[in-house]
Design an enzyme around this catalytic site. Sequence first.
Site, PDB file in Angstrom:
ATOM      1  N   HIS A 143      52.104  -2.651  30.322  1.00 13.23           N
ATOM      2  CA  HIS A 143      51.997  -4.056  30.521  1.00 13.23           C
ATOM      3  C   HIS A 143      50.618  -4.568  30.492  1.00 13.23           C
ATOM      4  O   HIS A 143      50.357  -5.325  31.408  1.00 13.23           O
ATOM      5  CB  HIS A 143      52.722  -4.752  31.724  1.00 13.23           C
ATOM      6  CG  HIS A 143      53.360  -6.058  31.439  1.00 13.23           C
ATOM      7  ND1 HIS A 143      54.678  -6.457  31.475  1.00 13.23           N
ATOM      8  CD2 HIS A 143      52.796  -7.316  31.309  1.00 13.23           C
ATOM      9  CE1 HIS A 143      54.910  -7.731  31.458  1.00 13.23           C
ATOM     10  NE2 HIS A 143      53.822  -8.280  31.085  1.00 13.23           N
ATOM     11  N   GLU A 188      55.818  -5.941  25.030  1.00 22.20           N
ATOM     12  CA  GLU A 188      55.252  -6.881  23.719  1.00 22.20           C
ATOM     13  C   GLU A 188      54.020  -6.425  23.163  1.00 22.20           C
ATOM     14  O   GLU A 188      52.884  -6.795  23.383  1.00 22.20           O
ATOM     15  CB  GLU A 188      55.117  -8.257  24.757  1.00 22.20           C
ATOM     16  CG  GLU A 188      56.197  -8.760  25.283  1.00 22.20           C
ATOM     17  CD  GLU A 188      55.895 -10.195  26.044  1.00 22.20           C
ATOM     18  OE1 GLU A 188      54.721 -10.613  26.051  1.00 22.20           O
ATOM     19  OE2 GLU A 188      56.953 -10.933  26.371  1.00 22.20           O
ATOM     20  N   ASN A 317      62.117  -9.803  25.032  1.00 25.26           N
ATOM     21  CA  ASN A 317      61.823 -10.867  25.819  1.00 25.26           C
ATOM     22  C   ASN A 317      62.036 -12.238  24.961  1.00 25.26           C
ATOM     23  O   ASN A 317      61.546 -12.315  23.552  1.00 25.26           O
ATOM     24  CB  ASN A 317      60.388 -10.838  26.165  1.00 25.26           C
ATOM     25  CG  ASN A 317      60.224  -9.835  27.058  1.00 25.26           C
ATOM     26  OD1 ASN A 317      61.215  -9.047  27.496  1.00 25.26           O
ATOM     27  ND2 ASN A 317      58.968  -9.149  27.343  1.00 25.26           N
ATOM     28  N   GLU A 375      62.917 -10.200  29.590  1.00 21.66           N
ATOM     29  CA  GLU A 375      62.135 -11.421  30.245  1.00 21.66           C
ATOM     30  C   GLU A 375      62.871 -12.642  29.731  1.00 21.66           C
ATOM     31  O   GLU A 375      63.039 -12.717  28.373  1.00 21.66           O
ATOM     32  CB  GLU A 375      60.798 -11.416  29.727  1.00 21.66           C
ATOM     33  CG  GLU A 375      59.807 -10.426  30.748  1.00 21.66           C
ATOM     34  CD  GLU A 375      58.384 -10.461  30.251  1.00 21.66           C
ATOM     35  OE1 GLU A 375      57.872 -11.352  29.902  1.00 21.66           O
ATOM     36  OE2 GLU A 375      57.863  -9.539  30.287  1.00 21.66           O
TER      37      GLU A 375
HETATM   38  O1  IFM Z   1      53.668 -13.538  31.932  1.00 20.24           O
HETATM   39  C1  IFM Z   1      54.367 -13.265  30.739  1.00 20.24           C
HETATM   40  C2  IFM Z   1      54.432 -11.701  30.803  1.00 20.24           C
HETATM   41  O2  IFM Z   1      53.472 -10.933  31.091  1.00 20.24           O
HETATM   42  C3  IFM Z   1      54.568 -11.210  29.351  1.00 20.24           C
HETATM   43  N1  IFM Z   1      55.850 -11.927  28.819  1.00 20.24           N
HETATM   44  C4  IFM Z   1      55.833 -13.316  28.721  1.00 20.24           C
HETATM   45  C5  IFM Z   1      55.065 -13.857  30.356  1.00 20.24           C
HETATM   46  C6  IFM Z   1      55.066 -15.603  30.216  1.00 20.24           C
HETATM   47  O3  IFM Z   1      53.992 -15.731  29.433  1.00 20.24           O
END
Ligand code: IFM
Length: 472
Positions: A143, A188, A317, A375
């Site tokens: 991450h 991501e 996400n 997410e």
């Molecule tokens: O906080 C981030 C996360 O680390 C990755 N996806 C989006 C979230 C919000 O910006």
Amino acid sequence: MSIELQPPGARRPAPPPQPLPDPRIPGLTADFVWGTATSAYQIEGAVDADGRTPSIWDTFSHTPGAIDNDDHGDVACDHYHRMPDDVALLAGLGLDAYRFSLSWPRVQPGGSGPANAKGLDFYDRLVDELLARGITPWATLYHWDLPQELEDRGGWPARDTALRFADYAEIAAARLGDRVRHWITLNEPFCSAMLGYHVGCHAPGRQDFQAAVRAVHHLHLAHGLAVQRIRSVAPASAQVGITLNPAQVYAASEDPADRAAARSADGMGARIYLDPVLRGEYPRDVVEELARHGVTLPVEPDDLADIAQPLDFLGVNYYFSDVVAAGEEPERTRRVPQPDRPVTAMPWEVFPQGMTDLLTRISRDYPGIPLYVTENGAAFDDGACDADEGGRVQDHHRTAYLADHLAAVGRAREAGADVRGFFAWSLMDNFEWAYGYDKRFGIVHVDYRTQRRTPKQSALWLRDAASVNRGK
Ligand code: IFM
């Protein structure tokens, strides 16, 4: 860390009570997985504890002006030292699963060579703690916290980084695979590659489009090699996937130029990630568009076979959608703001139907792979929803956001999308990358001066929603 937070309740009176959204969500069945998520650099702190070495985010966040308020993750939520209490808090929310990430420079300092026993021990204890409380661990391997030493040797634009990642994945899976069943290789890759190497607003802060496109491919390769290495050491029951944040794009009009702009944005924002991983090819229109910019993907023989490993699930996400129109140049796109949509504190436009459309589209275009929303959530100014006399944080906006997006997931399922779970981002307020600590995504409030955690109304609503829908 220079964070001056006022305690909940000090800034303005609590808003009037509002009816909470109905926790019964049509379309969600009893077997639906309810979870919440975090990532290592955003919550752990303890950046030089027990042999951890710097990551690109340590370097970037200590670069003056890179992060709002010059915030950094040195302490963050101090989760490294408070983990058992945090897991106890999580258990109180009654959710099924917890998605966390491992810090690569904690597990394998410098990103190559032997494992760091103390670093691995932390995740070992976390996993045991979760299992003891009946919470299923979902481990993300990457991450965004690339060991700085690997960045110094070229970072993701360098092919060797993918090979190093495969070694790290094997170390992690060999140690935790007897208890961790769910593995996510990358979170991501769009952000790692494009925000990190093209836009430069994320670590390592480079602005070089060719380097970013090389990073895209090497992240994919890292994923594919890691899947193979995880499966080589983990039990056959391991469930392995990747988390993408595919853009959900709409054309501003039926005009062919706007439709072409939307197709182009979809190519660079969604299909360039989905297609190699799930189909073993890069989309031809994307490759051609890159070539028009004088940029190539550094694909070597067998790479695409390595990348397109069979997966057990795809993590999706979703936060917002984009409406785009043709820009000045024929191949350029222009984002068209939608003033009728409310915005979060980011400020991102709120559009739950985009979630339904994205999930149904992925299910249709890439059939056969179970989906999990790994997410979804929102930053709102919790100053506008301070704690009431009972000490609760009345985050009506966040509660409504989650309810509306869970309803969107339910609609996607009713339309045939195989969506099996939902992880709220995030378990607790944390270091929101370039925005620092001002943007609060947590369903649990964190007072950074005292490290006191206070579940917000959204956390309690989520707990109720999980319980009610499980009982259907
Ligand atoms: O906080 C981030 C996360 O680390 C990755 N996806 C989006 C979230 C919000 O910006």
